[in-house]
Design an enzyme around this catalytic site. Structure first.
Site, PDB file in Angstrom:
ATOM      1  N   HIS A  51       0.813  -1.214   0.000  1.00  0.00           N
ATOM      2  CA  HIS A  51       0.000   0.000   0.000  1.00  0.00           C
ATOM      3  C   HIS A  51       0.853   1.274   0.000  1.00  0.00           C
ATOM      4  O   HIS A  51       0.351   2.354  -0.306  1.00  0.00           O
ATOM      5  CB  HIS A  51      -0.996  -0.002   1.177  1.00  0.00           C
ATOM      6  CG  HIS A  51      -0.385   0.317   2.515  1.00  0.00           C
ATOM      7  ND1 HIS A  51      -0.078  -0.657   3.439  1.00  0.00           N
ATOM      8  CD2 HIS A  51      -0.038   1.485   3.093  1.00  0.00           C
ATOM      9  CE1 HIS A  51       0.432  -0.095   4.523  1.00  0.00           C
ATOM     10  NE2 HIS A  51       0.457   1.207   4.336  1.00  0.00           N
ATOM     11  N   SER A  75       4.751   2.313   8.165  1.00  0.00           N
ATOM     12  CA  SER A  75       4.377   1.207   7.287  1.00  0.00           C
ATOM     13  C   SER A  75       5.550   0.800   6.412  1.00  0.00           C
ATOM     14  O   SER A  75       6.152   1.631   5.739  1.00  0.00           O
ATOM     15  CB  SER A  75       3.201   1.610   6.400  1.00  0.00           C
ATOM     16  OG  SER A  75       2.028   1.780   7.149  1.00  0.00           O
ATOM     17  N   ASP A  82       0.177  -7.614   1.612  1.00  0.00           N
ATOM     18  CA  ASP A  82       0.631  -6.228   1.676  1.00  0.00           C
ATOM     19  C   ASP A  82       2.153  -6.129   1.723  1.00  0.00           C
ATOM     20  O   ASP A  82       2.719  -5.282   2.405  1.00  0.00           O
ATOM     21  CB  ASP A  82       0.030  -5.512   2.893  1.00  0.00           C
ATOM     22  CG  ASP A  82       0.071  -3.989   2.758  1.00  0.00           C
ATOM     23  OD1 ASP A  82       0.245  -3.505   1.621  1.00  0.00           O
ATOM     24  OD2 ASP A  82      -0.035  -3.294   3.782  1.00  0.00           O
TER      25      ASP A  82
END
Length: 465
Positions: A120, A225, A150
């Protein structure tokens, strides 16, 4: 009379000496013990009366120094030729420009510039910029990605970079100290500490689309992230990927993709160009109190097998409907995410030892994992297979599965064979497991809405009622 007085004096003196001795030796000892926190008292509750001092001798400095230079800042940049809205018109005029779509972190895993990050973080990027801890900036290319977990792999053209070696996430223990290294709020090279709070955590709460995260209380915020979760030896045991928060910022819970899963995906991308997903060949779910009551089960933990896929490794090994999976290799299986997390680190052709409970008796069976090559949807009359990156790129598709066979005479074969199904019932489809999930979870009376790109790359929609 004189003797009586003498005896009375001796008695009083003896009592005084006895009382004084008691006060001197016993009460002083009791007071001293109470002051030292060692006063003893009887209790029906178990009490640890040892002199243990609780604490930790863990030193985070070495792990931080080993890892901070191998975690990078990743910028997702979109390049556009003309204004896409009124704000871009005022900012760039008619000339177009570059816009930051997002940012996150990445982990260098080889000295020649391979970097793991979250899908993402880089999804939809026209350009990717990577900034190292020494402020050097590189352009990066996407090598491959897996939206389901992911995880994405990118690369920069550089040599002799600091990198973080992979650790074994299966060996990570509850309560173990960990460090989260990343770039929260675009603050470079931030390290936070915490412990592993849980393993095989499933945020979906659905067994038909399981996840398997490491949960930690190390502070992770937006920008973290794709960063590293490392143990105190400086080994990579997870890729930070999500937080659970109504505000979007850290409130005590954070999640990471286990390193064994991330490493397997990266190796697949580097060796095969896509992710090789092995399947056990069953459908089932975690054992719930309702399942215990309905099926009269003798255990409250494990995975109940509801269906065995024909021709799968599970069928060939002898697994049956109603079996309860308790362990795979050396991994205890308490819930479905334990199973899916471990299988997610394996490939087609790998053999696993499955311990099951059948009719109250334990059995061990060797199962060879297989690859789910295709999936038939009888309700609409097509067979689909996983699409390669080249097939997706040919039709400008970001995701989807390929229609490789028509099973119904009523469908236009020339238009559909080779088409890419991108959505079913408004849910994005990335692989045939997604197709199976959507089809099997719908009620038979519900319509099926297929969104696809035909062989000319034009978006179409079909509805089956």
């Amino acid at each position: 009379m004189k003797k009586i007085a003498t005896l009375l004096f001796v008695s009083i003196l003896g009592g005084a000496l006895t009382l004084g001795s008691y006060k001197l030796f016993f009460e002083e000892t009791a007071i001293q013990a109470a002051q030292n926190g060692k006063a003893q008292q009887q209790s029906f509750i178990p009490v640890n009366n040892s002199n243990s001092v609780y604490g930790t001798n863990a030193d985070f400095t070495e792990a931080a120094e080993k890892t901070v230079h191998a975690v990078v800042h990743v910028k997702n940049v979109a390049v556009f030729k003309g204004p896409r809205n009124i704000w871009e018109y005022y900012q760039y005029g008619n000339n177009g420009g570059r816009a930051l779509q997002g940012a996150g972190s990445g982990v260098i895993i080889t000295p020649d510039g391979y970097i793991v990050t979250n899908n993402h973080v880089i999804e939809g990027a026209s350009e990717i910029e990577v900034t190292l801890n020494n402020n050097k900036t590189y352009k990066a290319e996407v090598i491959g990605s897996d939206p389901q977990t992911d995880i994405a792999l990118i690369k920069v053209d550089a040599e002799d970079l600091d990198y973080i070696p992979f650790g074994d996430s299966d060996n990570a223990q509850l309560g173990e100290w960990v460090l989260a290294v990343g770039n929260p709020f675009n603050l470079k090279s931030t390290v936070t500490a915490g412990i592993i709070s849980a393993k095989a955590r499933d945020l979906n709460a659905r067994d038909n689309s399981p996840q398997s995260f490491i949960q930690t209380d190390a502070a992770i915020n937006p920008g973290n992230s794709g960063g590293a979760l490392v143990n105190i030896n400086g080994e990579l045991i997870g890729i930070n990927t999500a937080i659970s928060s109504p505000s979007g910022s850290y409130i005590g819970y954070a999640f990471a993709v286990p390193s064994n899963i991330a490493r397997k995906i990266v190796e697949d991308i580097m060796e095969y160009g896509d992710v090789q997903k092995g399947i056990l060949g069953i459908r089932g779910g975690s054992i719930t109190p309702e399942a215990v009551k309905e099926y009269g089960l003798s255990t409250s933990q494990g995975v109940y097998i509801g269906m065995v896929r024909p021709g799968s490794g599970a069928e060939k090994a002898g697994l049956e409907q109603g079996d309860i999976i308790r362990q795979i290799d050396n991994i205890k299986i308490k819930k479905f995410s334990d199973l899916s997390g471990y299988i997610g680190s394996k490939r087609p052709g790998d053999e696993v030892l499955v311990k099951i409970l059948r009719d109250g008796n334990e059995k061990e069976l060797k199962v060879m994992l297989t690859k789910l090559e295709s999936y038939r949807i009888p309700a609409i009359g097509v067979e689909v297979s996983n699409a390669t990156s080249e097939e997706l790129k040919l039709l400008n598709a970001n995701n989807g599965v390929k229609i490789n066979q028509i099973l119904s005479e009523n469908l236009p074969e020339a238009e559909l064979v080779g088409a890419i199904i991108t959505e079913i019932n408004n849910k994005k489809i990335y692989n045939i497991q997604d197709v199976e999930e959507v089809i099997l979870s719908r009620r038979s009376s519900d319509p099926i809405v297929i969104t696809y790109l035909d062989t000319k790359g034009e978006k179409q929609r079909m509805i089956w009622r």
